[in-house]
Design a protein around this motif. Sequence first.
Motif, PDB file in Angstrom:
ATOM      1  N   HIS A  35     114.672 -83.301 -12.648  1.00  0.00           N
ATOM      2  CA  HIS A  35     113.552 -82.822 -13.450  1.00  0.00           C
ATOM      3  C   HIS A  35     113.989 -82.595 -14.886  1.00  0.00           C
ATOM      4  O   HIS A  35     115.090 -82.134 -15.153  1.00  0.00           O
ATOM      5  CB  HIS A  35     113.029 -81.511 -12.863  1.00  0.00           C
ATOM      6  CG  HIS A  35     111.908 -80.922 -13.678  1.00  0.00           C
ATOM      7  ND1 HIS A  35     110.611 -81.355 -13.563  1.00  0.00           N
ATOM      8  CD2 HIS A  35     111.906 -79.950 -14.621  1.00  0.00           C
ATOM      9  CE1 HIS A  35     109.846 -80.660 -14.410  1.00  0.00           C
ATOM     10  NE2 HIS A  35     110.614 -79.800 -15.061  1.00  0.00           N
ATOM     11  N   HIS A  36     113.150 -82.931 -15.836  1.00  0.00           N
ATOM     12  CA  HIS A  36     113.405 -82.617 -17.250  1.00  0.00           C
ATOM     13  C   HIS A  36     112.065 -82.275 -17.873  1.00  0.00           C
ATOM     14  O   HIS A  36     111.100 -83.029 -17.719  1.00  0.00           O
ATOM     15  CB  HIS A  36     114.030 -83.818 -17.951  1.00  0.00           C
ATOM     16  CG  HIS A  36     114.555 -83.499 -19.320  1.00  0.00           C
ATOM     17  ND1 HIS A  36     113.740 -83.325 -20.402  1.00  0.00           N
ATOM     18  CD2 HIS A  36     115.830 -83.309 -19.759  1.00  0.00           C
ATOM     19  CE1 HIS A  36     114.474 -83.048 -21.466  1.00  0.00           C
ATOM     20  NE2 HIS A  36     115.753 -83.032 -21.102  1.00  0.00           N
ATOM     21  N   GLU A  40     108.306 -87.217 -17.749  1.00  0.00           N
ATOM     22  CA  GLU A  40     107.412 -87.216 -16.608  1.00  0.00           C
ATOM     23  C   GLU A  40     108.195 -86.957 -15.328  1.00  0.00           C
ATOM     24  O   GLU A  40     109.284 -87.490 -15.161  1.00  0.00           O
ATOM     25  CB  GLU A  40     106.733 -88.598 -16.478  1.00  0.00           C
ATOM     26  CG  GLU A  40     105.733 -88.898 -17.584  1.00  0.00           C
ATOM     27  CD  GLU A  40     104.576 -87.928 -17.580  1.00  0.00           C
ATOM     28  OE1 GLU A  40     104.210 -87.440 -18.661  1.00  0.00           O
ATOM     29  OE2 GLU A  40     104.058 -87.629 -16.478  1.00  0.00           O
ATOM     30  N   PRO A  41     107.616 -86.165 -14.449  1.00  0.00           N
ATOM     31  CA  PRO A  41     108.370 -85.904 -13.207  1.00  0.00           C
ATOM     32  C   PRO A  41     108.545 -87.194 -12.394  1.00  0.00           C
ATOM     33  O   PRO A  41     107.686 -88.073 -12.419  1.00  0.00           O
ATOM     34  CB  PRO A  41     107.489 -84.907 -12.456  1.00  0.00           C
ATOM     35  CG  PRO A  41     106.196 -84.875 -13.145  1.00  0.00           C
ATOM     36  CD  PRO A  41     106.346 -85.472 -14.492  1.00  0.00           C
ATOM     37  N   VAL A 130     117.419 -93.257 -17.416  1.00  0.00           N
ATOM     38  CA  VAL A 130     116.440 -94.342 -17.469  1.00  0.00           C
ATOM     39  C   VAL A 130     115.146 -93.840 -18.089  1.00  0.00           C
ATOM     40  O   VAL A 130     114.547 -94.478 -18.963  1.00  0.00           O
ATOM     41  CB  VAL A 130     116.178 -94.866 -16.039  1.00  0.00           C
ATOM     42  CG1 VAL A 130     115.003 -95.826 -16.043  1.00  0.00           C
ATOM     43  CG2 VAL A 130     117.433 -95.541 -15.499  1.00  0.00           C
ATOM     44  N   ARG A 131     114.728 -92.674 -17.630  1.00  0.00           N
ATOM     45  CA  ARG A 131     113.433 -92.168 -18.071  1.00  0.00           C
ATOM     46  C   ARG A 131     113.467 -91.732 -19.524  1.00  0.00           C
ATOM     47  O   ARG A 131     112.500 -91.936 -20.264  1.00  0.00           O
ATOM     48  CB  ARG A 131     113.002 -91.005 -17.187  1.00  0.00           C
ATOM     49  CG  ARG A 131     112.583 -91.471 -15.808  1.00  0.00           C
ATOM     50  CD  ARG A 131     112.950 -90.485 -14.722  1.00  0.00           C
ATOM     51  NE  ARG A 131     112.349 -89.170 -14.964  1.00  0.00           N
ATOM     52  CZ  ARG A 131     112.853 -88.036 -14.500  1.00  0.00           C
ATOM     53  NH1 ARG A 131     113.969 -88.042 -13.791  1.00  0.00           N
ATOM     54  NH2 ARG A 131     112.237 -86.889 -14.728  1.00  0.00           N
ATOM     55  N   VAL A 132     114.596 -91.167 -19.956  1.00  0.00           N
ATOM     56  CA  VAL A 132     114.624 -90.740 -21.357  1.00  0.00           C
ATOM     57  C   VAL A 132     114.595 -91.958 -22.259  1.00  0.00           C
ATOM     58  O   VAL A 132     113.940 -91.982 -23.300  1.00  0.00           O
ATOM     59  CB  VAL A 132     115.830 -89.817 -21.645  1.00  0.00           C
ATOM     60  CG1 VAL A 132     117.102 -90.603 -21.953  1.00  0.00           C
ATOM     61  CG2 VAL A 132     115.543 -88.876 -22.783  1.00  0.00           C
ATOM     62  N   CYS A 170     120.847 -91.166 -23.371  1.00  0.00           N
ATOM     63  CA  CYS A 170     121.112 -91.221 -21.942  1.00  0.00           C
ATOM     64  C   CYS A 170     122.353 -90.399 -21.600  1.00  0.00           C
ATOM     65  O   CYS A 170     122.340 -89.590 -20.670  1.00  0.00           O
ATOM     66  CB  CYS A 170     121.288 -92.681 -21.494  1.00  0.00           C
ATOM     67  SG  CYS A 170     122.523 -93.580 -22.465  1.00  0.00           S
ATOM     68  N   ALA A 171     123.409 -90.584 -22.364  1.00  0.00           N
ATOM     69  CA  ALA A 171     124.634 -89.825 -22.103  1.00  0.00           C
ATOM     70  C   ALA A 171     124.396 -88.343 -22.307  1.00  0.00           C
ATOM     71  O   ALA A 171     124.946 -87.507 -21.599  1.00  0.00           O
ATOM     72  CB  ALA A 171     125.740 -90.314 -23.023  1.00  0.00           C
ATOM     73  N   PHE A 172     123.569 -88.011 -23.297  1.00  0.00           N
ATOM     74  CA  PHE A 172     123.281 -86.605 -23.587  1.00  0.00           C
ATOM     75  C   PHE A 172     122.595 -85.945 -22.411  1.00  0.00           C
ATOM     76  O   PHE A 172     122.880 -84.809 -22.039  1.00  0.00           O
ATOM     77  CB  PHE A 172     122.398 -86.530 -24.833  1.00  0.00           C
ATOM     78  CG  PHE A 172     122.022 -85.147 -25.231  1.00  0.00           C
ATOM     79  CD1 PHE A 172     120.772 -84.649 -24.921  1.00  0.00           C
ATOM     80  CD2 PHE A 172     122.916 -84.324 -25.899  1.00  0.00           C
ATOM     81  CE1 PHE A 172     120.420 -83.359 -25.286  1.00  0.00           C
ATOM     82  CE2 PHE A 172     122.565 -83.042 -26.260  1.00  0.00           C
ATOM     83  CZ  PHE A 172     121.313 -82.547 -25.954  1.00  0.00           C
ATOM     84  N   VAL A 173     121.647 -86.681 -21.806  1.00  0.00           N
ATOM     85  CA  VAL A 173     120.805 -86.047 -20.796  1.00  0.00           C
ATOM     86  C   VAL A 173     121.426 -86.126 -19.405  1.00  0.00           C
ATOM     87  O   VAL A 173     121.033 -85.422 -18.493  1.00  0.00           O
ATOM     88  CB  VAL A 173     119.406 -86.706 -20.887  1.00  0.00           C
ATOM     89  CG1 VAL A 173     119.258 -87.840 -19.925  1.00  0.00           C
ATOM     90  CG2 VAL A 173     118.315 -85.694 -20.800  1.00  0.00           C
TER      91      VAL A 173
END
Lengths: 514, 373, 596
Positions: A35-36, A40-41, A130-132, A170-173
């Motif tokens: 979750h972030h 989007e969930p 992927v989502r970010v 991506c690496a950040f999240v």
Amino acid sequence: MVRVTIDGQTIEVEPETTILEAARRLRIPIPTLCHHPALEPYGACRLCTVEITLGGRSQLVTSCNYPIRQEMEVQTASERVLKGRRMLAELLLARCPNVPQVQEVAASLGVSTVRFERGDEICHLCGLCVRVCEELIGQSAISFIGRGVDRQVGPPFVKFSDACIACGACAFVCPTGAIRLENITDKTPRPLLSEFDARLARRGNIYIPFPQAVPKVPVIDREHCLHFALGRCGACQFFCEAKAINYDQEDELLEVDVETIIVATGFDLMDPRIKPEFGYGVYPNVITGLEFERLSSASGPTAGKILINGKEPRDVVFIHCVGSRDPHTGVSYCSRICCMYTAKHAHLVRDKLPQARITVFYMDVRAFGKGYEEFYDRVKHERVVYRRGEPSEVYKKGDRLVVRAEDTLLRRTVEVEADLVVLATAVVPRGDAAAVAEVLGLQRTPDGFFQEAHPKYRPVESNRPKVFLAGCCQGPKDIPDTVAQAKAAAASAMAILAEAARSQDEFTGGTDAG
Amino acid sequence: MQVDVQQLMEKLDLFGCIQCGKCTGGCPLSLTTALNVRYLIYETLLDVLPDPGKMEELWDCTCCFTCVQRCPKDVKPAELIIGLRSQLVESGKIPGTVGDALMSIFRQGNPLGFAREDRAAWAEGLNIRPAQEGCETLLFTCCSSAYDVRSQPATRALVQALRAAGVEFGSLGTEESCCGNEVRRVGEAGLFEMLTEEGKPLLESTGARRIVTTSPHCFNTLKNEYNLSGIEVLHYTQLIARLLEEGRLPFSGRLEKTVTYHDPCFLGKQNHVFDEPRAVLQAIPGVRFVEMDRIRERSLCCEGGGGRMWFEGTNTEQRLAFQRVHEAAETGAEVLAVACPFCLAMLDDAVKVQGLSERLKVMDIMELVVQAL
Amino acid sequence: MRITEHATRNTYHTMEYVTMESKPRIGVYICHCGTNIAATVDVAAVVEFAKTLPGVVVARHYTYMCSEPGQALIKEDSKALGLNRVVVASCSPRMHEPTFRGAAERGGVNRYRLEMANIREQCSWVHRDRASATLKAKALVASAVAKAARLEPLEERQVGVTPGVVVIGGGIAGMIAALDVADAGFPAYLVEKSDRLGGRVADLYRTFPDLEPAGEWLEPLIERVQSHPNVTVLLNSLVTEVSGYVGNFEVKVSSSPNDHLEPGTLKPETRNPETIQAGAIIIATGYNPFDPHGKPEFGYGRYPQVVTTVEMERRLAAGDLAVEGKAPRDIAFIKCVGSRDVQLGHPYCSRVCCQVCAKQAQLLRKALPDARVTVFYMDVRTFGKRGEESFDEARRAGVRYQRGNVSEVYRRGERVVLRVEDTLLGRTLEHEADLVVLAVGMEPREDTGDIAALLKVPRSADGFFLEAHPKLGPVDTAMDGVFLAGCCQGPKDIPDTVAQAKAAASSALIPLIRGTVPVGSETAIVDPELCAGCGMCVQVCPFGAPSLDLLWGVSRVNAVLCKGCGACAVTCPSKAIRLQHFTPDQVLAQVEALVE
């Protein structure tokens, strides 16, 4: 508004609020991995599963993406839920036994034994990366590829992605450190470097310049911010609880009528790459005086420790007059402040590194101000060796550097080894001095600084009436001289303003009382 | 010989040096020898000092302390030379003649090789009160003043003058030992310590409230380095000047001579006693007093101090004393007055070697005083 | 304008003042000051300790309390938690007491209910051991909290300002300062000791770096000063007495047109004693050139060939360059005469001499093209605007620069010899010359001590007047309303003098333009019921603040003159005087807290 009861607590929420959001408002903890809040969930990890009862029927759903329905009852930690979660944790632990986040989740659920075959993955396929990349960055450079047990995250065809812009989101999240930019793109990420920290530390696109900034609010680097560059992201606005971020802010053009102008635009420091013989930009342990300031500052990139490549230097060499007093660089003048700040830096090194060997190479020691000669004496007594001779070059010897100079008092060429070389670079007019001069109609002296009306007895007046100069924009100077000159400019301005007030009074018939 | 640079750096303030060159610029030996104290400081600071055992010029220093007087950062350059000498002494690498003098002091209490028991020979027939029986004023005679036949007349003259002024004084006689001023400046710290350890109690045991020395060297060390409690240390010119002022030393005769005065380094430059010797000379009736150019703080060292009485020096052709006696002769003076037995010896020799014996006589101030008493 | 205070019953009985309404609610703030404090003192532990102290409602620590967010903490806590007293443990109150008082005030706390504990200069900066430094910090905080609990709310007052500035000294600094004050519309009184304006600049021939004639701009400047309607020039005049305080000074000036006045003396025939009322005073008394008799090794006064740069300037102006009737063939400059000399008691650099020598050397080369001109130096400090360029021009004009500090000068026939080691050649030289110019440094004037006493302005170790802050306060002094301009504060060249004089003017103009100045409330007050009228307080006060009201038989304190030293409070045998903000119970509470 719809009403929901979670673990016995009731709350009214807007329709389409997810169970997870509602639970969070009630401060009821529900574990999540994928979750972030800004994305989007996805419902990938299933850890957020809860048991809902609606209309008499219960079922297990993932709370992150299930909207609240009126009169829904939710149990976040029923036995059924916990059983499910424990199985998930066991499966995760089997796949990623060495990932701290997974270990924590397992431990919090009391799961320690794993009945399944152990893997050694780091990525637990939460899909945040992927989502970010898709939702916030908008590049969709990576995605899930493969199916089933072969499912992994990567760029299309597992080749370097052209779409990747090496932003590092991506690496950040990624919560586990599984994502590596070098596996996605061959582009080199260029970190944004803090201008205040003399480019020795990184900063984000949205950042507070330095701890004492006034006002202490973040600014957005419009040149690099993804929102401004590509119309994407917007995460900062999403997260700001005070709703203080407004991307539509425009530069304001103010028109102000004034009687007088004081120019106090300051100075720049010369880029020592103009003197390539010193190896600046080539050797990481050749730095400028300003970079040294940041290293020695408690709020700087190394919290005040003098560290080069993570190590404390044993031998430090300071070099005066890098670029100044040098017709080759176009700076034939003296920069006035370097002798003293170098002495100060030498003192700081001695203070922080009591065993270091410190050498200062000089042509002259211009300790001319109040208390300056005495400070110079004091610094020498702190076992700082002053050697007369302007070094000719710096070159590498293994991990260390060698400073080559003729010691003119010894009358011998010497090669002094150093772990750190600090260059006292020339003070030069700011890059925009020409533009400022044009806007204000100011003349400049051959050295490029703004010209004063008379070099002796009119040091703050410019060639233009009612426009005054203060500080280093008129020529290099230290703080006490700058303060005095600034007050001097104010004095001239005061006279103008007083004159204006008087003629105003005369014009209006002097109706002001007193 | 390996120099212990660490020890030098700890004891001396070499870091304060800004290499301005004032020391070497004023060093009287820097034009005639290889001695360059500024350069030595720099080499020491940078730890690139070559073997001092091979630096003969280190023994040329007369310890006039012009460098110490003038250093704008108060670094005391001469102390580096003394420090280096110390280390050389410890390694035994010193000129033979210096070693002989030190050994003589150790054995016989004087550097000249004479027997201790002959120390009081100059006073024969003068019935000087032994200071061991207690005295108000103690007369301390420099080894040269006691043993050197050239200096003895001055010593006896001083006794005569003191008696004429009614000053009661005593002398330690053969118990007196070298003050050690030169010993310390030659770097023999151990021997100097021994001399002070024996000398201080001995001097204090006399109960004297005042010590009068014949030599500025003894004056310097007794005053500044012996830590004698409650005892005023004077050079004889100071006492004589005082007596003249009090009217206790009446002159009955005249001395019709043109006289000039050479400021000794240990009296003038180092202890700032310039006026009293002049006052004494100018008080002598008949004396026409003229000044050389290089006087007071700029007096040209006679090259007698700092152990130079025991070491010829690296440059025997261009002695400073030669230059000095010419300067004196050029003033038209008939007498070059001195207040130090070393100056007396060096300048007297120089007069002879330079062939000025007809024009100029070198005499101690006391020798002139008694001629008019 | 005099303000006198009656102590009323209400304000005196502090003990009864602790009502419910003023029950202490204290906020304690411990500053890290970056690592200045936090590296040595365990600030978190001090916070925890502070929470246990009586009256403390909240305790926090923060990196920089003086920063905006730091001050915001105080302000917000004060509002949200209803604080009525604030304790800040940080640097010296001399740094930021006004800052924190302002922050407290913005939070609704009376500014005099702020107390500071100095855990930097008096703790973390002087101790190394973390444990004992933390213990000491705790004690200091406890002491501050104990006092804060007993602090009374005091009001700051404003007094009016006399429009007018007295400028002492009619040299360039004084003139420029006076002009700026006058141009802003206020009267400026220029008090000059000698019989003319212009000071030492009037003796200059040409100025560096451009070798322009000094008179060209100086004379019009003097003319402007003399004709300005707002400037009153008092020549042959001396300030003999100064009383009053910022905004309300009384300056007594004695003039004697034909006599040379000595400081500290008032000749009976001095005419026109004047009392000038002024709101501010600017000291612009200048400097003395060093007298090279103090360096006898250079033979100044013995040899006619040896002169100072001051004398050289006059000779250049007069075109009188001959020495003993002949044009000099060899000219040598000796720098740093009387400067950078620890043994002389002048360890400082005189700042201008390097540029003066470059200037005069160049002028000499122009005037005597066949002469050899050599400058002997330790460093070349040509730092000013076009300074380095003028150094380059001097060398190109044929001036030789040799690095060596000249040790002595002696005679050789008709010439003199400079004995110097050229440190770059590594050789000692006997440099013959016909003319030797000594670059004499600047010294404080001999009357600096008198003026310092008159105005109660301290001096720095080098003897020049001491500025309030070495970086940020170059013209302010420890006395409010008294400012410094020019070389009386330290050696400097003309542009820096002019800038500083203007800076002093702008500082002096601030109270004048505002019309009022705030006056602190840490002053003594007398309870007339207890006062016996003995007058001992009047005798003991160094500032003349108390005076006896003969009608009522009691003493009254002028709160504006009172500096809060407390001498009267200690002296009063009836304990009728107490010092606000330092009352006995406050101070005793501090002491008790410290020893607990």
